[in-house]
Design a protein around this motif. Structure first.
Motif, short mmCIF file in Angstrom:
data_model
loop_
_atom_site.label_atom_id
_atom_site.label_comp_id
_atom_site.label_asym_id
_atom_site.label_seq_id
_atom_site.Cartn_x
_atom_site.Cartn_y
_atom_site.Cartn_z
N PRO A 165 0.82 -1.22 0.00
CA PRO A 165 0.00 0.00 0.00
C PRO A 165 0.85 1.26 0.00
O PRO A 165 1.67 1.46 0.91
CB PRO A 165 -0.80 -0.12 1.31
N PRO A 166 0.68 2.13 -1.00
CA PRO A 166 1.39 3.41 -0.97
C PRO A 166 0.98 4.18 0.29
O PRO A 166 -0.20 4.34 0.57
CB PRO A 166 0.90 4.12 -2.24
N ILE A 167 1.97 4.61 1.05
CA ILE A 167 1.68 5.29 2.31
C ILE A 167 1.11 6.67 2.03
O ILE A 167 1.62 7.41 1.18
CB ILE A 167 2.96 5.39 3.19
N TYR A 168 0.06 7.02 2.74
CA TYR A 168 -0.56 8.35 2.58
C TYR A 168 0.04 9.29 3.62
O TYR A 168 -0.09 9.03 4.83
CB TYR A 168 -2.07 8.28 2.74
N SER A 222 -5.39 4.21 -6.90
CA SER A 222 -4.86 3.12 -6.10
C SER A 222 -5.23 1.75 -6.65
O SER A 222 -4.48 0.79 -6.48
CB SER A 222 -5.39 3.24 -4.66
N SER A 223 -6.36 1.66 -7.33
CA SER A 223 -6.83 0.35 -7.80
C SER A 223 -6.05 -0.18 -9.00
O SER A 223 -6.32 -1.29 -9.45
CB SER A 223 -8.32 0.43 -8.17
N ILE A 224 -5.09 0.59 -9.50
CA ILE A 224 -4.24 0.07 -10.58
C ILE A 224 -2.80 -0.12 -10.10
O ILE A 224 -1.88 -0.30 -10.91
CB ILE A 224 -4.24 0.99 -11.81
N SER A 225 -2.57 -0.10 -8.79
CA SER A 225 -1.20 -0.20 -8.27
C SER A 225 -0.53 -1.50 -8.70
O SER A 225 0.66 -1.52 -9.03
CB SER A 225 -1.20 -0.09 -6.74
N LEU A 258 -1.08 -3.19 -11.41
CA LEU A 258 -0.75 -3.07 -12.83
C LEU A 258 0.46 -2.16 -13.02
O LEU A 258 1.33 -2.43 -13.86
CB LEU A 258 -1.95 -2.51 -13.60
N TYR A 259 0.54 -1.10 -12.24
CA TYR A 259 1.66 -0.17 -12.37
C TYR A 259 2.98 -0.86 -12.03
O TYR A 259 3.95 -0.78 -12.80
CB TYR A 259 1.45 1.05 -11.48
N VAL A 260 3.03 -1.55 -10.88
CA VAL A 260 4.31 -2.16 -10.48
C VAL A 260 4.67 -3.34 -11.37
O VAL A 260 5.85 -3.65 -11.55
CB VAL A 260 4.30 -2.57 -8.99
N ALA A 261 3.66 -3.99 -11.95
CA ALA A 261 3.95 -5.11 -12.86
C ALA A 261 4.41 -4.62 -14.23
O ALA A 261 4.93 -5.41 -15.02
CB ALA A 261 2.72 -6.01 -13.00
#
Length: 775
Positions: free
Chosen positions: A45-48, A468-471, A473-476
């Motif tokens: 989870p990207p920290i807020y 956030s719901s594409i995290s 996909l982004y890292v992959a």
């Protein structure tokens, strides 16, 4: 007597900082894109950055990110190439609210460009503070090209690109309907962002008048919505009101007549059994309005004030209107009774303000047609904590409306859409870069519908969960690194998160991956519990009901915090952050250090041709420990690992085995020396993912090189005398107790003591250990 090679007498938190510098110099935690190893992508989870200068993180947040680091370290020690990106969630209404509270400025008064600059500067400052804490923890994430921020042009571009895909699939539409509206954040929010606070409220019994002049009481918790009442319901089987079906009843103050309608939604036992149905009172009211085809009346506006439809109450806040109407009802003798009743109040998850249902035009993503597919994909994903799969399924079953993805914010990813000024047709262009329609010229030559040449950019932004719901996909590497995408998506991705964001981050990610890729989002899901304070309460910055985590680390060391977290609860269960128990974990690490210092006095040797029986016993117990730890690590559950290793070190290795072989070790018995170092080396490897600093310090000084380049030990076939463990320990305890009861030192002769027959294999060591004569 030989001197220990571990020269430091005590393990200190300062040693952690020294090691962290070495890790950075050695570039210990890189990611090799061209590896031949199995790759694991950690979708963490990207920290807020939502804390304060004094408290950028609470202890629960800190534990959760250290848990995730344990996942990464465990995977590396099992031979995987781990992509573990450092990441920050930097979009949304929370940062806007922080800037507004801090500066007194908002985007409407300051201008969007300037306000966004203030938001970015605030985020940069908070990110720096969070990084200071993360770096002090020695988290092994990758930075450089692998760090990502959800407000970067690269990330926002992908959010806009995936929106374009959804648009092209026909899944995005605009509609005017009631939305959850937060008057404080001044934006619509999704149902998943609404919390329901339990409490009490006042139930007001109000007189309504029938055509013949007879008065009937109707109870309501929201008298300010009298102006929006369009029907009164009674239960079809309520005999008190059977004769009133189809009649009209007059609303007090407004003297307007509405129908009495039989409906099963009315509860015979609530209030008087008569229920007024008001436009936008709650979601049930909205549903009934649609079912009965009633014309809605908007009584509350987006400013949280009463509209002109409420007459003399226009302009009052909701609270002021409620007080004034109750006062007027009393003055006219129309309020017969007030009583307290239980109530679930909908509030904004972000700020705690009461939510109102306000009709407005928003952009929606169709989610209701995918609910069965979400359940199906959930079955394809391995939930390492199966109990949390039920939470996801329960939430999915509760979804009844589509997702409102547009927001009226400023600092967030913009909806990449322009309207034709001639025909108002909305146009989403091909997304070749990150677009800001509110300030940029459109990449559109003419309207495809009417041929118009002039356009107006959309000013709304996305709900932050659209980012956030594409995290995963982004890292992959979706649309950025197709080779990595092919290697890892979706099977080699593990989602790691807390249980508090199952209905948002987990749900939306699974939904979006179905819509975009018709795939499950990841191979595994790992969900930890919530960190509570010592009283079992959720940690709250506003309440200040938790300790500052920085002194906890400085006084005890981060390894103590991590070991405490690992031994406190099974992953997936909630846990209480206890300073005393963190200190207890520090004591164990001190015990481990002292044990390692003792072993470090003796030379390391090759495996001898003959292993003595006592040494076979502890190696047998070590094999059992390795197997038990592997069972925990296979599910990234650190609870059994920490507790089994702690028990082994304290209650078998240090207290029994070391005492039994001490004499042989000083005599340089090769079997004893080999076994001492074999056991110590494997122990520190077993808990290296949990306590990475102390184990690396021991390994570097005794066995050369970083322990974090080593593999996890494997169980060996040889195992003897494991069945004698309980008997052996009971015998030793009985001898020690007898000497204590006699008031003699442990080194004194153990009189009237004989070694049980089943312990004959250990006779030589037991005789020396207890000073047993005549054996």
């Amino acid at each position: 007597m030989p001197k220990p090679r571990l020269t430091e007498k005590r393990w200190k938190p300062e040693h952690e900082v020294e090691l962290q510098k070495k890790w950075k110099e050695e570039k210990l935690y890189g990611f090799n894109e061209d590896t031949e190893k199995e790759i694991l992508v950690i979708d963490n989870p990207p920290i807020y950055p939502s804390g304060s200068k004094e408290l950028p993180l609470n202890p629960g947040q800190l534990v959760s990110y250290n848990y995730i680091d344990m996942v990464a370290r465990t995977s590396r020690m099992h031979g995987k190439e781990v992509l573990y990106p450092h990441c920050f969630d930097r979009n949304g209404i929370k940062i806007e609210r922080m800037v507004k509270n801090e500066t007194g400025k908002n985007s409407r008064e300051t201008g969007r460009e300037e306000f966004n600059r203030l938001c970015e500067e605030k985020l940069d400052r908070m990110e720096k503070l969070i990084n200071e804490v993360f770096y002090r923890c020695g988290l092994s994430f990758q930075e450089g090209k692998h760090i990502y921020r959800t407000d970067s042009e690269d990330y926002r571009k992908l959010t806009q690109q995936t929106f374009k895909e959804l648009w092209d699939h026909g899944l995005i539409y605009e509609d005017h309907r009631p939305n959850n509206w937060c008057p404080n954040c001044r934006t619509a929010i999704a149902e998943a962002e609404v919390e329901y606070k339990e409490g009490s409220t006042t139930l007001n019994h109000i007189k309504f008048k029938l055509p013949d002049g007879e008065e009937k009481e109707i109870a309501t918790t929201r008298p300010e919505l009298l102006a929006a009442c369009q029907a009164v319901l009674v239960h079809p089987d309520d005999e008190r009101y059977t004769q009133l079906h189809g009649e009209n009843i007059e609303i007090p103050i407004y003297n307007r007549k509405v129908p009495i309608i039989p409906h099963h939604y009315a509860e015979k036992d609530f209030g008087t059994g008569m229920l007024m149905i008001c436009s936008y009172g709650d979601k049930a009211d909205v549903k009934i309005f649609r079912e009965l085809n009633l014309d809605p009346i908007e009584a509350i506006n987006k400013e949280n004030r009463m509209t002109q439809r409420t007459g003399s109450y226009e302009g009052l806040t909701v609270e002021e209107a409620r007080e004034t109407i109750i006062k007027n009802l009393k003055e006219e003798g129309l309020l017969t009774k007030q009583e307290q009743t239980h109530h679930r109040k909908p509030v904004c998850e972000a700020c705690g303000t009461r939510i109102e249902l306000i009709p407005m035009k928003e952009w929606y993503l169709n989610q209701t047609k995918f609910l069965n597919q979400i359940k199906g994909k959930a079955d394809e994903i391995e939930f390492l904590q199966p109990q949390h799969k039920r939470t996801l399924l329960d939430w999915t079953e509760s979804v009844t409306i589509d997702w409102a993805v547009s927001r009226r914010g400023a600092y967030a990813t913009e909806i990449p859409l322009w309207y034709c000024l001639k025909c108002n047709h909305p146009i989403v262009p091909e997304i070749k870069r990150y677009y800001r329609p509110w300030k940029e010229e459109p990449p559109i030559e003419e309207c495809p519908k009417c041929g118009g040449k002039e356009f107006k950019g959309e000013e709304k932004v996305f709900d932050t969960w659209m980012d956030s719901s594409i995290s995963n996909l982004y890292v992959a590497g979706y649309r950025r690194n197709e080779e990595r995408m092919e290697k890892t998506y979706p099977e080699k991705i593990i989602r790691v998160q807390g249980r508090d964001i199952i209905r948002t981050w987990l749900y939306y990610t699974i939904l979006k991956n179905i819509q975009l890729k018709d795939q499950k989002a990841f191979g595994k899901v790992w969900i930890h519990g919530m960190g509570l304070n010592e009283k079992g309460e959720a940690m709250s910055k506003s309440k200040g009901n938790f300790p500052d985590p920085k002194p906890l680390i400085e006084q005890n060391g981060v390894d103590a915090l991590r070991f405490y977290a690992a031994e406190e609860a099974n992953i997936g269960e909630d846990y209480r952050v206890s300073e005393e128990r963190i200190k207890g974990a520090k004591k164990f690490l001190t015990k481990l250090w002292n044990t390692a210092r003792f072993v470090s006095m003796f030379e390391q040797t090759e495996k001898p041709s003959e292993i003595k029986e006592t040494d076979k016993w502890i190696l047998s117990e070590l094999n059992r420990l390795i197997q038990e730890c592997e069972e925990g690590y296979s599910r990234y559950n650190f609870f059994p690992v920490a507790n089994k290793v702690k028990n082994f070190v304290q209650n078998q290795f240090a207290s029994h085995y070391l005492e039994m072989v001490k004499k042989r070790a000083y005599e340089e018995d090769q079997s004893a020396l080999y076994t001492l170092h074999t056991v110590l080396r494997k122990i520190i490897k077993l808990i290296a993912p949990i306590a990475p600093h102390i184990t690396d310090k021991i390994h570097r000084e005794l066995y050369e090189g970083s322990i974090h380049r080593e593999m996890m030990p494997k169980k060996e076939k040889e195992a003897e005398h494991g069945e004698l463990t309980e008997t052996l320990m009971e015998f030793n305890h009985s001898v020690w107790k007898n000497k204590k009861d006699q008031g003699i030192a442990l080194k004194e002769e153990a009189k009237d003591t004989s070694i049980p027959k089943e312990l004959e294999p250990f006779k030589e060591d037991l005789v020396q250990m207890h000073n047993i004569k005549g054996e």
